[in-house]
Design a protein around this motif. Structure first.
Motif, mmCIF file in Angstrom:
data_model
loop_
_atom_site.group_PDB
_atom_site.id
_atom_site.type_symbol
_atom_site.label_atom_id
_atom_site.label_comp_id
_atom_site.label_asym_id
_atom_site.label_seq_id
_atom_site.Cartn_x
_atom_site.Cartn_y
_atom_site.Cartn_z
ATOM 1 N N HIS A 131 0.836 -1.207 0.000
ATOM 2 C CA HIS A 131 0.000 0.000 0.000
ATOM 3 C C HIS A 131 0.874 1.261 0.000
ATOM 4 N N LEU A 132 1.889 1.297 0.835
ATOM 5 C CA LEU A 132 2.794 2.454 0.862
ATOM 6 C C LEU A 132 3.503 2.626 -0.476
ATOM 7 N N LYS A 133 3.891 1.516 -1.088
ATOM 8 C CA LYS A 133 4.626 1.572 -2.358
ATOM 9 C C LYS A 133 3.743 2.013 -3.527
ATOM 10 N N ARG A 134 2.432 1.997 -3.338
ATOM 11 C CA ARG A 134 1.525 2.551 -4.360
ATOM 12 C C ARG A 134 1.710 4.060 -4.477
ATOM 13 N N PHE A 135 2.036 4.697 -3.343
ATOM 14 C CA PHE A 135 2.096 6.150 -3.276
ATOM 15 C C PHE A 135 3.509 6.713 -3.181
ATOM 16 N N TYR A 136 4.454 5.917 -2.690
ATOM 17 C CA TYR A 136 5.803 6.415 -2.424
ATOM 18 C C TYR A 136 6.846 5.492 -3.032
ATOM 19 N N GLU A 137 7.961 6.073 -3.382
ATOM 20 C CA GLU A 137 9.141 5.291 -3.701
ATOM 21 C C GLU A 137 9.828 5.087 -2.356
ATOM 22 N N CYS A 138 9.764 3.863 -1.844
ATOM 23 C CA CYS A 138 10.285 3.612 -0.503
ATOM 24 C C CYS A 138 10.689 2.157 -0.348
ATOM 25 N N ASP A 139 11.501 1.926 0.649
ATOM 26 C CA ASP A 139 11.893 0.576 1.029
ATOM 27 C C ASP A 139 11.259 0.270 2.380
ATOM 28 N N THR A 140 10.888 -0.982 2.564
ATOM 29 C CA THR A 140 10.225 -1.362 3.806
ATOM 30 C C THR A 140 10.874 -2.605 4.404
ATOM 31 N N ILE A 141 10.685 -2.731 5.704
ATOM 32 C CA ILE A 141 11.007 -3.968 6.423
ATOM 33 C C ILE A 141 9.693 -4.438 7.017
ATOM 34 N N ILE A 142 9.355 -5.686 6.780
ATOM 35 C CA ILE A 142 8.101 -6.263 7.259
ATOM 36 C C ILE A 142 8.386 -7.108 8.495
ATOM 37 N N THR A 143 7.709 -6.782 9.599
ATOM 38 C CA THR A 143 7.951 -7.517 10.849
ATOM 39 C C THR A 143 7.253 -8.868 10.874
ATOM 40 N N SER A 144 6.207 -9.028 10.085
ATOM 41 C CA SER A 144 5.419 -10.268 10.064
ATOM 42 C C SER A 144 4.828 -10.582 11.425
ATOM 43 N N GLY A 145 4.275 -9.568 12.065
ATOM 44 C CA GLY A 145 3.592 -9.779 13.334
ATOM 45 C C GLY A 145 4.404 -9.317 14.517
ATOM 46 N N SER A 146 3.850 -9.570 15.714
ATOM 47 C CA SER A 146 4.426 -9.010 16.931
ATOM 48 C C SER A 146 5.637 -9.786 17.454
ATOM 49 N N GLY A 147 5.811 -10.999 17.018
ATOM 50 C CA GLY A 147 6.974 -11.779 17.449
ATOM 51 C C GLY A 147 8.163 -11.471 16.556
ATOM 52 N N ILE A 148 8.727 -10.284 16.691
ATOM 53 C CA ILE A 148 9.819 -9.856 15.815
ATOM 54 C C ILE A 148 11.053 -10.703 16.095
ATOM 55 N N SER A 149 11.561 -11.339 15.044
ATOM 56 C CA SER A 149 12.731 -12.200 15.204
ATOM 57 C C SER A 149 13.986 -11.360 15.414
ATOM 58 N N LYS A 150 15.021 -11.988 15.923
ATOM 59 C CA LYS A 150 16.315 -11.319 16.102
ATOM 60 C C LYS A 150 16.838 -10.859 14.745
ATOM 61 N N GLN A 151 16.619 -11.659 13.731
ATOM 62 C CA GLN A 151 17.081 -11.317 12.378
ATOM 63 C C GLN A 151 16.415 -10.022 11.885
ATOM 64 N N ILE A 152 15.111 -9.911 12.072
ATOM 65 C CA ILE A 152 14.393 -8.695 11.656
ATOM 66 C C ILE A 152 14.849 -7.500 12.488
ATOM 67 N N MET A 153 15.018 -7.698 13.786
ATOM 68 C CA MET A 153 15.471 -6.605 14.653
ATOM 69 C C MET A 153 16.868 -6.146 14.220
ATOM 70 N N ASP A 154 17.738 -7.071 13.864
ATOM 71 C CA ASP A 154 19.077 -6.711 13.377
ATOM 72 C C ASP A 154 18.985 -5.940 12.056
ATOM 73 N N GLU A 155 18.062 -6.337 11.206
ATOM 74 C CA GLU A 155 17.860 -5.636 9.927
ATOM 75 C C GLU A 155 17.391 -4.197 10.176
ATOM 76 N N ILE A 156 16.490 -4.028 11.129
ATOM 77 C CA ILE A 156 16.011 -2.680 11.486
ATOM 78 C C ILE A 156 17.171 -1.857 12.048
ATOM 79 N N ARG A 157 17.977 -2.466 12.894
ATOM 80 C CA ARG A 157 19.124 -1.773 13.500
ATOM 81 C C ARG A 157 20.098 -1.300 12.413
ATOM 82 N N ARG A 158 20.396 -2.171 11.444
ATOM 83 C CA ARG A 158 21.306 -1.799 10.347
ATOM 84 C C ARG A 158 20.697 -0.675 9.508
ATOM 85 N N ALA A 159 19.412 -0.763 9.235
ATOM 86 C CA ALA A 159 18.746 0.273 8.438
ATOM 87 C C ALA A 159 18.777 1.617 9.156
ATOM 88 N N LYS A 160 18.575 1.598 10.463
ATOM 89 C CA LYS A 160 18.610 2.849 11.228
ATOM 90 C C LYS A 160 19.985 3.497 11.137
#
Length: 180
Positions: free
Chosen positions: A19-48
């Motif tokens: 939905h966001l990509k319909r309106f914006y040129e952007c990159d996203t990270i998908i958490t896939s729910g509330s149980g955020i894995s260590k891998q996803i958290m590390d990806e968010i940390r690197r992106a920040k």
């Protein structure tokens, strides 16, 4: 041409991202729910560290849990908020249901939650401002949340957000002067 967003946007699901990509040129990270894995958290940390991060989760309980977990583990992330009424169908709530003007407004008013080193707003202040104890307290909390572009919640959650944002009682009184 779509507006470009420099930061990486963290969302809960594929539909939010699409939905966001319909309106914006952007990159996203998908958490896939509330149980955020260590891998996803590390990806968010690197992106920040490399581009910055905008946490843009759904305006519901699971979305708030995800947002809080990310902000706790990775301080300094920017946050975008939409009101629940602006991101829902008759059965579901989510970023994927918000209109472009609602999304755009949220992305223009990003807030960064900071560790609270002092209490700017007390529960007594919350009562003085009518955010607690009145028949329209919930409406008052919704009003100030919309004015400040922060997510709405119960009085305790709002107090915590206001303190994280270092908003004073005087600022709130000024914002509430137009409340009807």
């Amino acid at each position: 041409m779509k507006p470009r967003i420099q930061e990486v946007i963290v969302v809960e699901g594929y539909h939010d991202s699409a939905h966001l990509k319909r309106f914006y040129e952007c990159d996203t990270i998908i958490t896939s729910g509330s149980g955020i894995s260590k891998q996803i958290m590390d990806e968010i940390r690197r992106a920040k560290e490399s581009r910055g991060v905008i946490v843009f989760t759904d305006p519901d309980f699971p979305g708030t849990q995800i947002r809080n977990k990310i902000n706790q583990e990775i301080p300094g992330c920017k946050n975008a908020f939409v009101m629940k009424k602006d991101a829902r169908t008759s059965k579901k709530v989510g970023i994927e249901h918000a209109t472009f003007p609602v999304l755009d407004e949220a992305l223009k008013h990003l807030v960064t939650m900071e560790d609270v080193d002092q209490e700017y707003i007390t529960m007594e202040d919350m009562m003085d401002l009518g955010f607690v104890g009145l028949s329209d307290s919930k409406k008052r909390r919704e009003y100030i949340a919309k004015q400040l572009h922060i997510g709405v919640g119960n009085a305790k959650a709002l107090k915590n957000k206001l303190n994280c944002l270092r908003i004073s009682k005087e600022e709130l009184q000024k914002e509430m002067s137009n409340y009807e």
